[in-house]
Scaffold this active site. Structure first.
Site, PDB file in Angstrom:
ATOM      1  N   GLU A 149       4.760  74.262 -50.183  1.00  0.00           N
ATOM      2  CA  GLU A 149       5.012  73.227 -49.167  1.00  0.00           C
ATOM      3  C   GLU A 149       5.284  71.843 -49.767  1.00  0.00           C
ATOM      4  OE1 GLU A 149       1.689  73.554 -46.486  1.00  0.00           O
ATOM      5  OE2 GLU A 149       2.027  75.675 -46.140  1.00  0.00           O
ATOM      6  N   GLU A 267       3.244  85.142 -45.523  1.00  0.00           N
ATOM      7  CA  GLU A 267       2.081  84.827 -44.677  1.00  0.00           C
ATOM      8  C   GLU A 267       2.340  85.177 -43.206  1.00  0.00           C
ATOM      9  OE1 GLU A 267       0.791  80.791 -45.249  1.00  0.00           O
ATOM     10  OE2 GLU A 267       1.195  80.820 -47.393  1.00  0.00           O
TER      11      GLU A 267
END
Ligand code: G3I
Length: 360
Positions: A149, A267
């Protein structure tokens, strides 16, 4: 000849049986038959549940630590590592012949307070590179999220280079990303090096910008010959919010494949916040959105793994909204419910896996 009544009784009781009596197949076996890996995130405390640990070992071919490899859990003091929880996950994987993937070596979040203050005081690259070396030299893994991220999330004001403000960017500038990947490659010549993020999946204009920013980031890394092997697409979906756009997602995944990168769905889960109260329709909507996503993701030969972010609703973080928390609302994001019974999401995943065309 079995009577109709007996058949109905057997059918009804099958619903009460544990999942294993309903269908002997496992997600990992269905995935393996179509040339990819299925796995799940797990936390070390979950392995203590006797009704979960065997289920995890049966369904998953790969594990990723939900938080035990994060720096705030691992390096509690400068240079002092508490490996116990992470070791227990690796031991479980070794005992059950599961592979491991790592998450994450460099993130803007989940950093111990001492690191934040030390980094601000002394911009020493070893505060990043020595951590990477320590983890990779101890744990053999199939892949690892080297940087997680690093891009400004969809819908937020971004810099010209679209990078997310962070302690790493403050300390070292945009070069911290290359630094992390080079340190990881130097520490482990074999592990697949992954850039992991979310926001590519949905169809809003902000997601268009995010996909473009991701391609610019990756093109820069490839041009500078930064050692990167894969893009991790987290796959946090929403059944009642910003839905995935199959056309845009398909085109984006093709761009990733055209760059010679592997695609990992790292995820996967489907948030059912905003849905009706009855769990049957929420479960149906969750399954449908996952199927729409997997049909596209698995139709690209570069996709080598799909991992869910938890296998059972029992371990899913509570909803953010305080009202839902007060109502004791449990999110239904994963393939198994809190009682370890398969949900429509399990069937949708099994069908999407099974329908994957073989790539020659
Ligand atoms: O284990 C400690 C416990 O000892 C302590 O008493 C307690 C209270 O501080 O915290 C516990 O650690 C928590 C940890 O989860 C384990 O439950 C942390 O506070 C909490 O911040 C941590 O949250 C995790 C979060 O990442 C931050 O690390 C979530 O479980 C996890 O689902 C979430 O996962 C992220 C991925 O890493 C990146 N992609 C998005 C994804 C979902 O947000």
């Amino acid at each position: 000849m079995i009577s109709r009544r007996a058949m109905l009784t057997a059918g009804a009781s099958a619903l009460a049986f544990p999942a294993s009596a309903q269908d002997m197949r496992s997600l990992k076996a269905i995935a393996a038959a179509k040339g990819f890996v299925f796995g799940s995130a797990a936390a070390s405390y979950e392995l203590k549940d006797g009704d979960f640990a065997p289920l995890l070992a049966r369904e998953a071919a790969q594990l990723v630590p939900e938080y035990e490899m994060k720096r705030d859990a691992l390096e509690t003091k400068p240079g002092f590592y508490d490996f116990a929880a992470l070791d227990s996950l690796f031991a479980f994987a070794a005992k059950n012949r599961l592979s491991m993937r790592g998450h994450t070596l460099c993130w803007y979040y989940a950093n111990p307070p001492w690191l934040v203050s030390m980094l601000a005081a002394k911009r020493d690259e070893k505060l990043l590179t020595s951590h990477i070396q320590t983890v990779l030299r101890r744990y053999p893994m199939d892949s690892v999220d080297v940087v997680n991220e690093a891009l400004a999330p969809p819908g937020t004001a971004a810099r010209a280079d679209s990078l997310r403000p962070s302690l790493w960017l403050d300390a070292f500038g945009p070069g911290y990303i290359d630094m992390a990947f080079h340190a990881a490659r130097a520490a482990d010549p074999k592990v697949k090096l992954v850039y992991n993020d979310w926001g590519f999946e949905q169809g809003a204009a902000e997601n268009d910008r995010f996909r473009s920013a991701t391609l610019r980031l990756l093109d820069g890394m490839l041009k500078r010959k930064t050692p990167i092997d894969a893009l991790g697409i987290q796959g946090h979906l929403s059944a009642f919010g910003n839905r995935i756009d199959q056309r845009k997602l398909r085109a984006f995944l093709q761009e990733i494949r055209d760059r010679g990168l592997i695609i990992l769905i790292t995820e996967l889960d489907v948030d059912d916040t905003g849905g009706p109260h009855d769990s049957v329709s929420r479960d149906r909507a969750v399954a449908d959105e996952a199927r729409r996503f997997l049909d596209v993701a698995l139709d690209n030969p570069a996709t080598q793994a799909v991992l869910t972010w938890n296998l059972s609703d029992r371990y899913v973080d509570p909803p953010d909204e305080w009202k839902l928390k007060l109502l004791g609302w449990r999110l239904r994001k994963t393939p198994y419910n809190a009682q370890m019974r398969r949900k429509p999401l399990w069937n949708a995943m099994a069908q999407a896996f099974s329908d994957r065309r073989i790539f020659y």
